[in-house]
Design a protein around this motif. Structure first.
Motif, PDB file in Angstrom:
ATOM      1  N   SER A  54     -18.795 -23.982 -10.442  1.00  0.00           N
ATOM      2  CA  SER A  54     -17.960 -23.599  -9.299  1.00  0.00           C
ATOM      3  C   SER A  54     -16.683 -24.421  -9.328  1.00  0.00           C
ATOM      4  N   LEU A  55     -15.641 -23.828  -8.774  1.00  0.00           N
ATOM      5  CA  LEU A  55     -14.339 -24.501  -8.696  1.00  0.00           C
ATOM      6  C   LEU A  55     -14.337 -25.387  -7.461  1.00  0.00           C
ATOM      7  N   ILE A  56     -13.878 -26.615  -7.629  1.00  0.00           N
ATOM      8  CA  ILE A  56     -13.867 -27.554  -6.507  1.00  0.00           C
ATOM      9  C   ILE A  56     -12.457 -27.712  -5.954  1.00  0.00           C
ATOM     10  N   GLU A  57     -11.516 -28.087  -6.815  1.00  0.00           N
ATOM     11  CA  GLU A  57     -10.135 -28.255  -6.356  1.00  0.00           C
ATOM     12  C   GLU A  57      -9.194 -28.291  -7.553  1.00  0.00           C
ATOM     13  N   ILE A  58      -7.907 -28.154  -7.249  1.00  0.00           N
ATOM     14  CA  ILE A  58      -6.872 -28.284  -8.265  1.00  0.00           C
ATOM     15  C   ILE A  58      -5.792 -29.194  -7.707  1.00  0.00           C
ATOM     16  N   LYS A  59      -5.387 -30.157  -8.534  1.00  0.00           N
ATOM     17  CA  LYS A  59      -4.342 -31.087  -8.108  1.00  0.00           C
ATOM     18  C   LYS A  59      -3.623 -31.609  -9.335  1.00  0.00           C
ATOM     19  N   ASN A  60      -2.309 -31.657  -9.273  1.00  0.00           N
ATOM     20  CA  ASN A  60      -1.475 -32.174 -10.360  1.00  0.00           C
ATOM     21  C   ASN A  60      -1.783 -31.509 -11.696  1.00  0.00           C
ATOM     22  N   GLY A  61      -2.092 -30.221 -11.652  1.00  0.00           N
ATOM     23  CA  GLY A  61      -2.362 -29.489 -12.886  1.00  0.00           C
ATOM     24  C   GLY A  61      -3.751 -29.704 -13.447  1.00  0.00           C
ATOM     25  N   ILE A  62      -4.617 -30.404 -12.703  1.00  0.00           N
ATOM     26  CA  ILE A  62      -5.988 -30.659 -13.152  1.00  0.00           C
ATOM     27  C   ILE A  62      -6.940 -29.832 -12.287  1.00  0.00           C
ATOM     28  N   LEU A  63      -7.760 -29.035 -12.950  1.00  0.00           N
ATOM     29  CA  LEU A  63      -8.737 -28.208 -12.251  1.00  0.00           C
ATOM     30  C   LEU A  63     -10.097 -28.890 -12.330  1.00  0.00           C
ATOM     31  N   LEU A  64     -10.683 -29.188 -11.165  1.00  0.00           N
ATOM     32  CA  LEU A  64     -11.990 -29.838 -11.105  1.00  0.00           C
ATOM     33  C   LEU A  64     -13.073 -28.770 -11.017  1.00  0.00           C
TER      34      LEU A  64
END
Length: 175
Positions: A54-64
């Motif tokens: 599952s996708l958690i978050e995206i920040k500064n071009g990094i997808l968690l």
């Protein structure tokens, strides 16, 4: 508790979802469909990868990404270039440059991570390691040079080496 303090479930849901902007909702919906499209195209295990993540978050071009087993994380890592390229093709506005992973149940997030700060710390660690390795190499070279000067070859052995050297060079030149 009186009747004025009781909130109906409908009102609670409406209050919660009214704060979500339609544009942000549509953007997230598009990204989730792009995620599914890209991941399920991975040969052999794409559908399973999608189902176990599952996708958690995206920040500064990094997808968690969260996965429910370390094996799935390993498969994601092996296919990360494919995934990043696919997301860039179908959703360039998301600007995904890399993937990060966490195991289901952990609470790791990206929101506390400053990408530039992490990169500068990593560069500093690499610079120090490089300087240390360079010092070790220079010390070793100095030590070898000192040892070589301690052992002078006898003149007759030196002349034999010179004669062998010239015969090898002469044979190569005649070919």
């Amino acid at each position: 508790m009186n009747k004025s303090e009781v909130i109906s479930c409908t009102d609670m849901i409406l209050n919660t979802f009214s704060s979500i902007e339609k544009e942000a909702f549509n953007k997230n919906t598009k990204f989730i469909s792009v995620w599914k499209k890209v991941v399920t195209k991975i040969n052999g295990c794409g559908q399973k990868l999608y189902e176990h993540s599952s996708l958690i978050e995206i920040k500064n071009g990094i997808l968690l990404i969260e996965a429910d087993h370390p094996g799935w994380i390993q498969l994601f890592q092996m296919n990360s270039k494919f995934i990043v390229k696919g997301i860039s093709m179908y959703a360039p506005e998301m600007d995904v440059k890399s993937l990060a992973f966490r195991l289901k149940g952990s609470n790791a997030l990206l929101h506390n991570v400053d990408y530039d700060e992490v990169m500068s710390k990593e560069k500093e660690i690499m610079r120090k390691k490089y300087e240390n390795d360079e010092k070790i190499i220079q010390d070793t070279v100095r030590k070898v040079e000192n040892e070589c000067t301690l052992y002078e070859l006898p003149p007759e052995l030196l002349s034999k080496f010179e004669s062998m050297k010239s015969s090898v060079l002469t044979k190569n030149e005649n070919k």
